[in-house]
Design a protein around this motif. Structure first.
Motif: not given
Length: 349
Positions: A51-58, A310-315
């Motif tokens: 859930l936190s990864s989704m928040d950061l990703f968006w 960081i964006y790609k790694a979050t994905a």
């Protein structure tokens, strides 16, 4: 042997067998319960991590949008409530993911019985995330390329030599900055800047085995060479990441998890009125996004590419968690599609 003795021996044997089988059963049940407990705890961490990864990703998707939607990170002072909130909540989302990663690694080093492929996929994604914060080898390589172009060096060194040159130039620059007690090459005196450029030029020629750059050329191009050297960076070392993760963790009051991550209210209070030590760690993390122009010059600000990594790694984290159990995944279809798009784009580039 009498019938009574045979019966006695059989009785003893049966009793012993029952005791052994009972002990084996209890041990097996204990192992199964432990495995189930670890599995449950693992799920208790991967769910908030997802859930936190989704928040950061968006949020990062918004920031790196080429239309300029991430303008609110520009500038060190955010005057409107909107800009202040967006900048601080971006910092919070970065810290939260670091917190859940830290919690997962502190409580669960491995998951017995889990698919090695599943664990490797998630572990690789988490490693990519922490590496995106901490490693800047590509910056060193780009610096060498910029200097070679500036000084019209026509050699074609191997990737290994370019990497070696980048590392040595970076060390030489850090030594100069340490001796001069300044934070960046552009803060050196004119004489020290020239000495640094000459040292870098000689080192570069030595490593990639090309003719020495003339002193006159080095002096003439000093300002541009310093611009190549003074790339803005904000690497968050792995021990720093662990400390930032610990900063936002709290002991869980109930449930199977040992740790919880603080909410936004507590985070904002910490950022505004917390102790100096706590705010020091937040300032270190904030250097990644502080006064960041995502549409600026990548050769002058390494944080632009860093945030992209960081964006790609979050994905990748989201992808790994979703693929772990796609049938029961709580990750929305829209997020899955956006993640696939982001990863496909990064592969193509």
């Amino acid at each position: 042997m009498s019938v009574q003795l045979q019966a006695g021996l059989i009785s003893v044997g049966v009793s012993t067998l029952i005791l052994v089988l009972g002990e084996l059963f209890l041990r097996q049940r204990a192992r199964q319960e432990k495995k189930q407990g670890i599995q449950a705890t693992y799920q208790k961490y991967t769910e908030p991590l997802a859930l936190s990864s989704m928040d950061l990703f968006w949020r990062l998707r918004e920031v790196i949008d080429t239309s300029g939607a991430g303008f609110y990170l520009q500038g060190q002072v955010h005057r409107t409530k909107f800009e202040h909130y967006k900048a601080l909540s971006t910092l919070y989302r970065l810290a939260v993911v670091l917190g859940w990663i830290r919690a997962l690694r502190r409580e669960l080093f491995f998951l017995p019985g889990a698919s090695k492929k599943t664990l490797k996929r998630l572990d690789d994604a988490l490693h990519a995330f922490t590496s995106a914060f901490a490693e800047g080898g590509h910056v060193e390589v780009r610096r060498v390329a910029s200097l070679m172009s500036l000084w019209s060096i026509s050699a074609s060194p191997s990737t290994e030599l370019v990497t070696q040159a980048g590392i040595r130039i970076d060390r030489e620059q850090r030594r100069f900055l340490h001796e001069a007690q300044v934070a960046g090459a552009n803060q050196l005196s004119d004489d020290d800047q020239l000495r640094l450029c000459q040292a870098v030029a000689d080192m570069l020629a030595d490593v990639i085995e090309c003719p020495r750059i003339a002193d006159g050329i080095v002096e003439e191009t000093r300002h541009r060479a310093i611009s190549c050297l003074a790339v803005r960076e904000a690497w968050i070392y792995r021990d720093w990441q662990a400390a930032i993760g610990d900063l936002v963790l709290r002991d869980a009051q109930m449930g199977q998890r040992q740790f919880e991550v603080i909410g936004y209210k507590q985070f904002e209070a910490m950022a505004s009125n917390g102790g100096e030590e706590d705010r020091l760690w937040l300032r270190r993390l904030n250097t990644v996004i502080d006064d960041l122009d995502i549409g600026g010059d990548r050769t002058r600000d390494a944080r632009i590419d860093q945030l992209g990594e960081i964006y790609k790694a979050t994905a990748r984290i989201i992808e790994a968690l979703h693929n772990d159990d796609a049938a029961r995944s709580r990750i929305s279809p829209a997020t899955v599609r956006a993640v696939e798009e982001a990863l496909a784009s990064s592969t193509a580039s």
